[in-house]
Motif scaffolding. Sequence first.
Motif, PDB file in Angstrom:
ATOM      1  N   LEU A   1       0.845  -1.198   0.000  1.00 53.17           N
ATOM      2  CA  LEU A   1       0.000   0.000   0.000  1.00 53.17           C
ATOM      3  C   LEU A   1       0.877   1.244   0.000  1.00 53.17           C
ATOM      4  CD1 LEU A   1       0.303   1.077   3.144  1.00 53.17           C
ATOM      5  CD2 LEU A   1      -1.363  -0.713   3.564  1.00 53.17           C
ATOM      6  N   HIS A   2       0.243   2.393  -0.223  1.00 56.79           N
ATOM      7  CA  HIS A   2       0.949   3.673  -0.151  1.00 56.79           C
ATOM      8  C   HIS A   2       0.558   4.404   1.123  1.00 56.79           C
ATOM      9  CE1 HIS A   2       2.720   3.848  -4.193  1.00 56.79           C
ATOM     10  NE2 HIS A   2       1.650   3.165  -4.583  1.00 56.79           N
TER      11      HIS A   2
ATOM     12  N   ASP B   1       3.714   7.785   6.170  1.00 60.14           N
ATOM     13  CA  ASP B   1       4.702   7.402   7.175  1.00 60.14           C
ATOM     14  C   ASP B   1       4.273   6.101   7.846  1.00 60.14           C
ATOM     15  OD1 ASP B   1       2.715   8.134   9.051  1.00 60.14           O
ATOM     16  OD2 ASP B   1       3.435  10.194   9.047  1.00 60.14           O
TER      17      ASP B   1
ATOM     18  N   GLU C   1       3.114   5.276  10.861  1.00 59.69           N
ATOM     19  CA  GLU C   1       1.843   5.238  11.597  1.00 59.69           C
ATOM     20  C   GLU C   1       0.664   5.129  10.634  1.00 59.69           C
ATOM     21  OE1 GLU C   1       0.884   4.962  14.708  1.00 59.69           O
ATOM     22  OE2 GLU C   1      -1.234   5.298  14.267  1.00 59.69           O
ATOM     23  N   MET C   2       0.684   5.934   9.556  1.00 61.62           N
ATOM     24  CA  MET C   2      -0.409   5.893   8.595  1.00 61.62           C
ATOM     25  C   MET C   2      -0.396   4.583   7.802  1.00 61.62           C
ATOM     26  SD  MET C   2      -1.960   8.555   9.387  1.00 61.62           S
ATOM     27  CE  MET C   2      -3.191   9.121   8.235  1.00 61.62           C
TER      28      MET C   2
ATOM     29  N   GLN D   1      -2.132   2.013   9.932  1.00 59.92           N
ATOM     30  CA  GLN D   1      -3.587   2.196   9.916  1.00 59.92           C
ATOM     31  C   GLN D   1      -4.179   1.754   8.583  1.00 59.92           C
ATOM     32  OE1 GLN D   1      -5.034   5.995  11.259  1.00 59.92           O
ATOM     33  NE2 GLN D   1      -3.691   6.032  13.038  1.00 59.92           N
ATOM     34  N   ALA D   2      -3.478   2.110   7.502  1.00 55.67           N
ATOM     35  CA  ALA D   2      -3.977   1.716   6.176  1.00 55.67           C
ATOM     36  C   ALA D   2      -3.962   0.201   6.030  1.00 55.67           C
ATOM     37  CB  ALA D   2      -3.146   2.380   5.080  1.00 55.67           C
TER      38      ALA D   2
ATOM     39  N   ARG E   1      -4.345  -1.962   8.391  1.00 57.52           N
ATOM     40  CA  ARG E   1      -5.504  -2.440   9.156  1.00 57.52           C
ATOM     41  C   ARG E   1      -6.767  -2.275   8.328  1.00 57.52           C
ATOM     42  NH1 ARG E   1     -10.434   0.058  11.297  1.00 57.52           N
ATOM     43  NH2 ARG E   1     -10.794  -0.703  13.393  1.00 57.52           N
ATOM     44  N   ASP E   2      -6.919  -1.105   7.680  1.00 59.72           N
ATOM     45  CA  ASP E   2      -8.157  -0.824   6.955  1.00 59.72           C
ATOM     46  C   ASP E   2      -8.281  -1.595   5.643  1.00 59.72           C
ATOM     47  OD1 ASP E   2      -9.525   0.929   8.670  1.00 59.72           O
ATOM     48  OD2 ASP E   2      -8.162   2.553   8.166  1.00 59.72           O
ATOM     49  N   VAL E   3      -7.138  -1.834   4.997  1.00 58.19           N
ATOM     50  CA  VAL E   3      -7.201  -2.486   3.692  1.00 58.19           C
ATOM     51  C   VAL E   3      -7.159  -4.012   3.808  1.00 58.19           C
ATOM     52  CG1 VAL E   3      -6.053  -2.717   1.442  1.00 58.19           C
ATOM     53  CG2 VAL E   3      -6.146  -0.479   2.572  1.00 58.19           C
TER      54      VAL E   3
ATOM     55  N   ARG F   1     -10.091  -6.440   7.038  1.00 56.14           N
ATOM     56  CA  ARG F   1     -11.522  -6.116   7.106  1.00 56.14           C
ATOM     57  C   ARG F   1     -12.381  -7.306   7.504  1.00 56.14           C
ATOM     58  NH1 ARG F   1     -13.780  -2.024   4.052  1.00 56.14           N
ATOM     59  NH2 ARG F   1     -15.187  -3.446   3.006  1.00 56.14           N
TER      60      ARG F   1
END
Lengths: 250, 95
Positions: free
Chosen positions: B27-28, B31, B33-34, B37-38, B40-42, B45
């Motif tokens: 993913l892109h 940094d 931390e983001m 989170q990404a 986790r979200d991608v 699910r």
Amino acid sequence: MPDAKFKYVLRLADDQLILGQRLGEWCGHAPTLEEELALANIGLDLLGQARSLFTYAGEIEGKGRGEDELAFLRPEREYLNALLVEQPNGDFAVTIVRQFFHAAFMVPFWSAMAASSDETLSAIAAKSLKEVEYHLRHSSEWVIRLGDGTAESHRRTQDALEELWGYASELFEMDEVALEVQQSGIGVDAAALKPEWDATVNAVLERASLTRPADSWSQSGGRTGQHSEHLGHILSELQYMQRTYPGLSW
Amino acid sequence: MTEKNTPLWEVFIRARNGLSHKHVGSLHAVDSEMALQAARDVYTRRGEGQSVWVVRSSDIVASDPSEKEVMFEPTGSKIYRHPTFYDIPEDVGHM
């Protein structure tokens, strides 16, 4: 009391439904694939909370209305969500700041509601708390990066803060309905959550090098069904399927 | 421009205790931390994970595909390295 409690739960349900619907509008339009999924995830969390709350509101009312009747078949004036959640998505900064204001409120709110004497609300609160804690983390991290990012992202985020600031105060209002439910040991004293909200917002804005707006204006009315012009447009889309195919279910 | 601001990250997920982290995709993100989170979200699910790792793609050192023969062919003739020359006593059961 049943009437006040019904309204109280409905207000809570409407907040989550309308904000979830707003986030759903980003599907296919989000700035990146990663954020598209993040916004959809948050929207689905809120929709799940709304479903539990609508079902419970229908039970309290005792007139045979279920989640679909309450979510989809009321006229605009009977929706009791706060004005904040119906505000348009705007640019990405507006969406994130709106989410941040809401999540910074819902974390202490659900945390307090978990101690409610009402078992159903207490259970919904415990489940929802884990979800909004993530919403707060995600929106906070974005506020920090947008505020501390480029000149343009800083300007847009500061504009979003100014644009939405006056809608935040409605979240803490304690009118007769809220007071009655709170005094019976079921509801939460929302006004008492303001210091925690302030502390959260101040800490994030400081890290984001953004300026806390002045309390120069505020607008409320959503809790008694007096909405901004935006809600009607949301409802026309939200209610379309149930209006066109009455009784439709998955 | 997007690539420069949001570098690529590789995502590893551990499905259960006792298993190892497994590469699930990339993913892109701006940094770490983001990126977490990404991820986790991608990628989580549907309850896929107990733990997530993200690693900058540029930090991964990879073998050169053109050296495939030098790297891996010599093991092809060493069948005695496979545990196929043992008789397993019945008492051991399923191994």
